[in-house]
Design a protein around this motif. Structure first.
Motif, PDB file in Angstrom:
ATOM      1  N   LYS A  22       0.830  -1.200   0.000  1.00  0.00           N
ATOM      2  CA  LYS A  22       0.000   0.000   0.000  1.00  0.00           C
ATOM      3  C   LYS A  22       0.870   1.257   0.000  1.00  0.00           C
ATOM      4  N   LYS A  23       0.431   2.263  -0.758  1.00  0.00           N
ATOM      5  CA  LYS A  23       1.136   3.535  -0.834  1.00  0.00           C
ATOM      6  C   LYS A  23       0.132   4.672  -0.675  1.00  0.00           C
ATOM      7  N   LYS A  24       0.625   5.825  -0.213  1.00  0.00           N
ATOM      8  CA  LYS A  24      -0.264   6.949   0.065  1.00  0.00           C
ATOM      9  C   LYS A  24       0.060   8.156  -0.811  1.00  0.00           C
ATOM     10  N   VAL A  25      -1.008   8.871  -1.178  1.00  0.00           N
ATOM     11  CA  VAL A  25      -0.893  10.150  -1.863  1.00  0.00           C
ATOM     12  C   VAL A  25      -1.917  11.079  -1.219  1.00  0.00           C
ATOM     13  N   ALA A  26      -1.569  12.345  -1.052  1.00  0.00           N
ATOM     14  CA  ALA A  26      -2.449  13.280  -0.344  1.00  0.00           C
ATOM     15  C   ALA A  26      -2.729  14.503  -1.203  1.00  0.00           C
ATOM     16  N   PHE A  27      -3.940  15.057  -1.004  1.00  0.00           N
ATOM     17  CA  PHE A  27      -4.386  16.232  -1.750  1.00  0.00           C
ATOM     18  C   PHE A  27      -4.879  17.283  -0.763  1.00  0.00           C
ATOM     19  N   SER A  28      -4.474  18.532  -0.984  1.00  0.00           N
ATOM     20  CA  SER A  28      -4.822  19.600  -0.046  1.00  0.00           C
ATOM     21  C   SER A  28      -5.935  20.468  -0.603  1.00  0.00           C
ATOM     22  N   ALA A  29      -6.730  21.000   0.303  1.00  0.00           N
ATOM     23  CA  ALA A  29      -7.806  21.913  -0.069  1.00  0.00           C
ATOM     24  C   ALA A  29      -7.213  23.238  -0.538  1.00  0.00           C
ATOM     25  N   PRO A  30      -7.828  23.898  -1.523  1.00  0.00           N
ATOM     26  CA  PRO A  30      -7.267  25.143  -2.057  1.00  0.00           C
ATOM     27  C   PRO A  30      -7.475  26.358  -1.159  1.00  0.00           C
ATOM     28  N   TYR A  31      -8.422  26.294  -0.216  1.00  0.00           N
ATOM     29  CA  TYR A  31      -8.673  27.399   0.702  1.00  0.00           C
ATOM     30  C   TYR A  31      -9.383  26.845   1.929  1.00  0.00           C
ATOM     31  N   PRO A  32      -9.467  27.613   3.037  1.00  0.00           N
ATOM     32  CA  PRO A  32     -10.063  27.091   4.270  1.00  0.00           C
ATOM     33  C   PRO A  32     -11.475  26.561   4.037  1.00  0.00           C
ATOM     34  N   GLY A  33     -11.730  25.407   4.620  1.00  0.00           N
ATOM     35  CA  GLY A  33     -13.048  24.820   4.447  1.00  0.00           C
ATOM     36  C   GLY A  33     -13.066  23.359   4.833  1.00  0.00           C
ATOM     37  N   THR A  34     -13.901  22.601   4.166  1.00  0.00           N
ATOM     38  CA  THR A  34     -14.153  21.211   4.510  1.00  0.00           C
ATOM     39  C   THR A  34     -14.049  20.329   3.272  1.00  0.00           C
TER      40      THR A  34
ATOM     41  N   PHE B  35     -14.248  13.195  -3.626  1.00  0.00           N
ATOM     42  CA  PHE B  35     -13.915  14.146  -2.561  1.00  0.00           C
ATOM     43  C   PHE B  35     -14.194  15.550  -3.081  1.00  0.00           C
ATOM     44  N   VAL B  36     -15.102  16.227  -2.399  1.00  0.00           N
ATOM     45  CA  VAL B  36     -15.559  17.549  -2.802  1.00  0.00           C
ATOM     46  C   VAL B  36     -15.137  18.554  -1.738  1.00  0.00           C
ATOM     47  N   HIS B  37     -14.603  19.697  -2.184  1.00  0.00           N
ATOM     48  CA  HIS B  37     -14.175  20.728  -1.235  1.00  0.00           C
ATOM     49  C   HIS B  37     -15.189  21.863  -1.201  1.00  0.00           C
ATOM     50  N   ALA B  38     -15.452  22.360   0.011  1.00  0.00           N
ATOM     51  CA  ALA B  38     -16.382  23.471   0.202  1.00  0.00           C
ATOM     52  C   ALA B  38     -15.789  24.450   1.206  1.00  0.00           C
ATOM     53  N   GLY B  39     -16.288  25.688   1.202  1.00  0.00           N
ATOM     54  CA  GLY B  39     -15.774  26.720   2.088  1.00  0.00           C
ATOM     55  C   GLY B  39     -16.486  26.732   3.432  1.00  0.00           C
ATOM     56  N   GLY B  40     -15.719  26.861   4.501  1.00  0.00           N
ATOM     57  CA  GLY B  40     -16.310  26.937   5.833  1.00  0.00           C
ATOM     58  C   GLY B  40     -16.834  25.597   6.300  1.00  0.00           C
ATOM     59  N   VAL B  41     -17.943  25.645   7.039  1.00  0.00           N
ATOM     60  CA  VAL B  41     -18.599  24.446   7.559  1.00  0.00           C
ATOM     61  C   VAL B  41     -19.612  23.943   6.534  1.00  0.00           C
ATOM     62  N   VAL B  42     -19.755  22.620   6.430  1.00  0.00           N
ATOM     63  CA  VAL B  42     -20.706  22.021   5.495  1.00  0.00           C
ATOM     64  C   VAL B  42     -21.836  21.357   6.264  1.00  0.00           C
ATOM     65  N   MET B  43     -23.069  21.622   5.832  1.00  0.00           N
ATOM     66  CA  MET B  43     -24.252  20.993   6.407  1.00  0.00           C
ATOM     67  C   MET B  43     -24.906  20.098   5.363  1.00  0.00           C
ATOM     68  N   GLU B  44     -25.282  18.893   5.773  1.00  0.00           N
ATOM     69  CA  GLU B  44     -26.017  17.990   4.892  1.00  0.00           C
ATOM     70  C   GLU B  44     -27.500  18.042   5.272  1.00  0.00           C
ATOM     71  N   LYS B  45     -28.339  18.333   4.292  1.00  0.00           N
ATOM     72  CA  LYS B  45     -29.779  18.455   4.526  1.00  0.00           C
ATOM     73  C   LYS B  45     -30.523  17.368   3.742  1.00  0.00           C
ATOM     74  N   HIS B  46     -31.519  16.761   4.382  1.00  0.00           N
ATOM     75  CA  HIS B  46     -32.363  15.752   3.740  1.00  0.00           C
ATOM     76  C   HIS B  46     -33.741  16.370   3.499  1.00  0.00           C
ATOM     77  N   LEU B  47     -34.136  16.468   2.257  1.00  0.00           N
ATOM     78  CA  LEU B  47     -35.455  17.014   1.916  1.00  0.00           C
ATOM     79  C   LEU B  47     -36.404  15.878   1.580  1.00  0.00           C
TER      80      LEU B  47
END
Length: 259
Positions: free
Chosen positions: A87-99, A159-171
């Motif tokens: 097993k090998k690892k690769v890492a990806f960083s977020a482009p700006y503060p967020g989640t 893997f999706v990046h978003a700004g700040g805090v993320v809320m998941e809503k069920h409609l």
């Protein structure tokens, strides 16, 4: 399963990192420039397209890559493959503060997720990425997401990046009105539109903007508290050339009477 089955770990709080663990010959695809580090044995190659269709023609790859330009993304994508032993690892960083949101497409309605145009970070090999045209004119004209969104399809991890805090809503056959630009992603079972925020006085003086995003139906959606556009706007307001008040039209009128 058509997509590669990858393991992962999300590291950090404010500016997160997605650490992906690959078995031999497993591949993860990512936006150009997103890689933070990779262990010895990981090889990367820049290609046109997402590689989800192995027998795709050259013209098909060119067309698929060209459509990514419409979403503001790079023409090319980077494929990281474990060519080593173990097993090998690769890492990806977020482009700006967020989640960073890890999402299993096999658990999403129709195995398709509609994502804001700059939200994609990386995904398991086998994930298909195409543009999604929002057919409602108002959504394209006034929505923070714009007329063009991304459609991610597959049965593996994305893997999706978003700004700040993320809320998941069920409609559940419900309607949710959201600040434009704060919609990160939603299932295709939901309809997306842009509507006026209220009466003329509320639109001009309310400070909530003239339009709101509207999601209707049954399904899940993800909302970000601080999209990058709003972050830039707030930082600009606090700059040395900004006025003392900025919350509404009244703030701008007040600066007319300053010395």
């Amino acid at each position: 399963m058509n997509s590669h089955e990858i393991d992962y770990k999300i590291i950090g709080d404010d500016i997160q990192v997605a650490e992906i663990e690959l078995d031999p010959n497993e591949t993860v695809i990512a936006e150009a420039g997103a890689m933070l580090f990779m262990e010895d044995g990981i090889q990367f190659e820049t290609k046109m397209g997402d590689g989800s269709e192995a027998n795709q023609s050259i013209m098909g790859k060119i067309f698929q890559a060209g459509t990514r330009i419409l979403t503001g993304e790079s023409l090319f994508m980077t494929h990281f493959t474990n060519r080593g032993v173990g097993k090998k690892k690769v890492a990806f960083s977020a482009p700006y503060p967020g989640t960073i949101m890890p999402i299993d497409l096999s658990k999403i309605y129709g195995n398709e997720l509609i994502v804001q145009k700059d939200g994609f970070l990386c995904a398991a090999m086998g994930t298909s990425m195409k543009i999604h045209f929002n057919q409602r004119f108002g959504s394209g004209l006034f929505g923070g997401e714009g007329f063009i969104l991304q459609k991610l399809k597959g049965d593996g991890m994305i893997f999706v990046h978003a700004g700040g805090v993320v809320m998941e809503k069920h409609l559940n056959n419900e309607t949710l009105r959201i600040d434009t630009g704060c919609v990160v992603a939603f299932e295709q079972s939901l309809s997306f539109d842009i509507q006026r925020s209220g009466g003329l006085k509320s639109m001009v003086f309310g400070g909530e903007g003239m339009f709101l995003a509207t999601l209707r139906g049954t399904g899940r959606c993800w909302i970000q508290s601080m999209p990058i556009s709003k972050l830039i706007q707030r930082l600009a307001v606090g700059g040395p050339n900004s006025g003392k008040e900025s919350g509404s039209v009244i703030g701008g009128l007040g600066r007319l009477f300053e010395d």
